[in-house]
Structures are given as structure tokens and as C-alpha cells.
Write a protein that holds these residues in place. Sequence first.
Motif, short mmCIF file in Angstrom:
data_model
loop_
_atom_site.label_atom_id
_atom_site.label_comp_id
_atom_site.label_asym_id
_atom_site.label_seq_id
_atom_site.Cartn_x
_atom_site.Cartn_y
_atom_site.Cartn_z
N ASP A 111 3.28 -50.69 -30.52
CA ASP A 111 2.50 -51.09 -31.48
C ASP A 111 0.98 -51.04 -31.53
O ASP A 111 0.38 -50.69 -32.57
CB ASP A 111 2.61 -52.83 -31.42
N ASP A 124 3.11 -49.85 -42.08
CA ASP A 124 2.82 -51.27 -42.32
C ASP A 124 1.44 -51.53 -41.86
O ASP A 124 0.85 -52.48 -42.68
CB ASP A 124 3.90 -51.99 -41.37
N GLN A 125 1.00 -51.29 -40.83
CA GLN A 125 -0.44 -51.64 -40.26
C GLN A 125 -1.52 -50.84 -41.37
O GLN A 125 -2.51 -51.41 -41.49
CB GLN A 125 -0.71 -51.06 -38.70
N SER A 178 -1.28 -48.95 -34.11
CA SER A 178 -2.41 -49.71 -34.77
C SER A 178 -3.60 -48.44 -34.94
O SER A 178 -4.24 -48.55 -36.00
CB SER A 178 -2.76 -50.77 -34.23
N SER A 205 8.00 -49.04 -32.39
CA SER A 205 7.26 -50.33 -32.62
C SER A 205 8.34 -51.48 -32.42
O SER A 205 9.41 -51.10 -32.44
CB SER A 205 6.77 -50.33 -33.88
N THR A 206 7.62 -52.60 -32.47
CA THR A 206 8.65 -53.94 -32.16
C THR A 206 9.36 -54.21 -33.47
O THR A 206 9.11 -54.25 -34.41
CB THR A 206 7.82 -55.09 -31.86
N GLU A 214 -1.84 -53.19 -44.01
CA GLU A 214 -2.78 -54.44 -43.45
C GLU A 214 -4.18 -53.98 -43.47
O GLU A 214 -4.99 -54.69 -43.86
CB GLU A 214 -2.16 -54.83 -42.25
N ALA A 235 9.01 -56.81 -36.53
CA ALA A 235 7.52 -57.22 -36.52
C ALA A 235 6.67 -56.58 -37.59
O ALA A 235 5.41 -56.90 -37.67
CB ALA A 235 6.89 -57.01 -35.08
N ASP A 236 7.06 -55.60 -38.40
CA ASP A 236 6.37 -54.88 -39.17
C ASP A 236 5.23 -54.34 -38.64
O ASP A 236 4.28 -54.34 -39.04
CB ASP A 236 5.87 -55.72 -40.52
N ASN A 237 5.42 -53.57 -37.57
CA ASN A 237 4.21 -52.95 -36.76
C ASN A 237 4.30 -51.34 -36.96
O ASN A 237 3.68 -50.56 -36.04
CB ASN A 237 4.18 -53.41 -35.45
N ARG A 238 5.01 -50.77 -37.79
CA ARG A 238 5.13 -49.40 -37.95
C ARG A 238 3.64 -48.94 -38.33
O ARG A 238 2.91 -49.89 -39.02
CB ARG A 238 6.11 -48.85 -38.85
N TYR A 239 3.37 -47.70 -38.11
CA TYR A 239 2.09 -47.37 -38.54
C TYR A 239 1.88 -47.54 -40.11
O TYR A 239 0.68 -48.06 -40.41
CB TYR A 239 1.61 -45.91 -37.78
#
Length: 419
Positions: A404, A235-236, A408, A225-226, A239, A229-233
Motif C-alpha cells: 500500500d 485507486d490512490q 501511494s 495491495s490490501t 484520491e 481497501a481500494d489501495n491499488r496505485y
Amino acid sequence: MSTGRLLPVLTALVLLAPAAPANAATGRANPDNWSAAWSAAHHHPVPGNDWFGANWSVPGFADESVRQVVRVSAAGSLIRIRVSNRYGSQPLRLTGATVGRPDAGAAVRPGTLLPVTFDRRRSTTVAAGAETTSDPVLLPVRALEALTVTLYFAGATGPATYHQDGLTSTYRATGDHRFDHRAAAFAGETSQSWYHLTGVDVAGSPNTRGTVVTFGDSQTDGYGSTPGADNRYPDQLAEHLVAAGRPLAVANAGIGGNKLLTDSPCFGERGVDRFRRDALGQPGVRTAVVLIGINDISGGGYPDFGCGASPTITAAALVEGHRALIRAARAHRVTVIGATMPPMKGSAGYTPEKEQVRDEVNHWIRTSGAYDAVVDLDRILADPADRDALRPAYDHGDFLHLNDAGASVAAAAVAARIR
């Protein structure tokens, strides 16, 4: 003394005092009901190199401030931090710590820095092999809000307990900069790892109802992941839960390279051992999501490159490892969700023989009924043209790790299985 001069003193006393239990008649959450809103699973110090990247774990720190920015996954009116010396070689003397609301980079918004105490003292000592939890800090936070934690070590710490793949910038500065809101002192070298800080918990919100712990290896840790950017799975996943109005915190207990059945001096204790601490030991845990085993399979038979042996593992052995995690979760009355391992064809560790092991373990996860629920990431993330391969749109570039977009998709699938 005037009332105007009394107010700052009274405010400071409130911030430093441990919170009293809430009155049930008010309807407020009891502050003893803590939920882990951010976590990092730690492991042994490893020298920085081309493979692991630069890090400060082996020398540790001396007369240095370490500033780390984390994002909490749930709301609360109180926070506390957890500090680990699990892999230290000597007692860890933490001279002091602060928490505040971040600005850009290492900067902290002026006026938001607050002291963190331990048993009402500014400093604390953590025994080798142990961790400690701070007193509550009265600092209301929203779900998905970032916090900056600064730790100052006046004396030499020795090797630092750390987490290699933080995927976000950690800063250090010479001297005591706990209450320095500016970034200038931290403008030198940065690291992509986390040090000694192992958790941030929240309490005091009637809307936060426990923690989902995501447990596993680099797929959970977020490699691919980036960075920043908090785009780990996980993190998402947080969200998704926030967007759906589901008041659950998410804690990440992934370690890149981690195996279910084999210890590694570089990639952490084996999953069957660390699960009790890193997953079931999280405050407020109610659900654990397990995604692990691919490193046991893909690394099987490799010689020791300095990070421990990689024995060839059978499907039966991996299944028994998963059963051990399930038994431990049930003993703690924690719901446990199993995720099938995503495709690996084309990756460095792939062979047809190893693919057969992955298929057998995935078949057991999806059909045995051993887990309370199943997320079939294998099928969800597969290339329709080749079910043993990762869909190109989800591939970080090594035919194994998620970008990313892939993270998601995985997060949405996991969110749909959480009750």
C-alpha cells in the motif's frame, strides 16, 4: 389516481428513460459526454487452482445472481454499466440487472436498488466476442463512492468473461436476487474476481472532464495491495486527483501477468493489441499511463506451464512495443505518459542479464522523449542502498510488487505528471 400514487410511477419512468441531451444554456454537462469511472480489463476464463485462486469463470452461471461492488472515481448525475462477453463461447443472455448503494458486504441500502435497462428492456443478449452498454440510470454519485451492481442470469451462460485479480469480494446467490437488499442469500461462497461487468461510466456533471486510463500488468492491477481497501496505485491516483480538486476519472486497465509482446491464455492478450480496446476505447479517455514490460523480461525463457510460451525478449523489441502504443495513442489524440519499470532484484524472475534489459528499456523511456511525459518509478521506488532493488518499505514481500505504501508513492508521482 392521487398525486401521491402518481409520484412513484413518474419516478420509475424517469429512471428507465434514456436521458435527453442537456440544454447548453443551462450550463449542465451533455450526458453524451461519458467518462469511464471504473473499469476492469477482462481475459479468458481460467480454472481455479492454488496459483490463481478459486473463481467461477469456467463453469459460468445458471439461475444465479452475481453481486459486485465497485468504487467510481468521479462524480456524475447519470451512470451506465458495460457488460462484456468478449471471451464467451455462446451468446450471453442477461436476464436483468440492478444498481444500488452498498451497505456492509453484499447488503444494499434499502430503497436504493434501481433497475438497469438495455434499449429500454430489462433483459439483453450479448453476442460472443462483444460487449454492450446499458441505458443511463438517474443515480447521482460522488467521486470515490461505491456502487453495487447485481447481474442475474436465468439460463446457463457458459464460460464467463472475467478479471481474475479483483482484490475485492464478489458474491453469488442461487435464483433472482436483483432487488434483494439483504445479504443473506449471498452468504455462501465468495470470489475475488469480477465477472462480465467491464465498466461503469458517469455523465451529467460539469465537473468531470474525462478519464485517465492506467494501463499495464499486476503493478497497475494492484497485486500486493490490501484486498478490499481500494489501495491499488490507480485507486490512490484517483484520491490524489480528488484531493487536488482535479475533476478527472481514473479507469484501471491492468491485468496481472500481462505482457507487452506475448499473448497468454491466462494473463490476457498482449499489450500492443489490447491497448486500443482496454485503454483507448474507454469513454472519455484523455490520458493513458503505461507501465508494462516486466513480465516480458522476467518470464523470458520460461517453459509453457499452461499459460503460454515465454520467449526471451530483447530491449529493442520492447522499445518497439512501446512505440506502437505511443503511435496508437497519438492517432486517437490521447496524451500518453510512460512509467519506468520498478526494480526487480531478488524477485523470482531476476537475473543479471534480465536486469540489463530492464535498465536499457527504462533508459529509453526516460531519455528518448517519445512519451509525452515520464514518471520515473524505477528511481522513485528504488532502495537507496541498492538501486536495482525495491525499497523494503514499499515491498509487498516478493521484491517486485508494491504494498500500500509503495502504491501511494507511485500514485503521487503519476498525479504530478498529469496535466
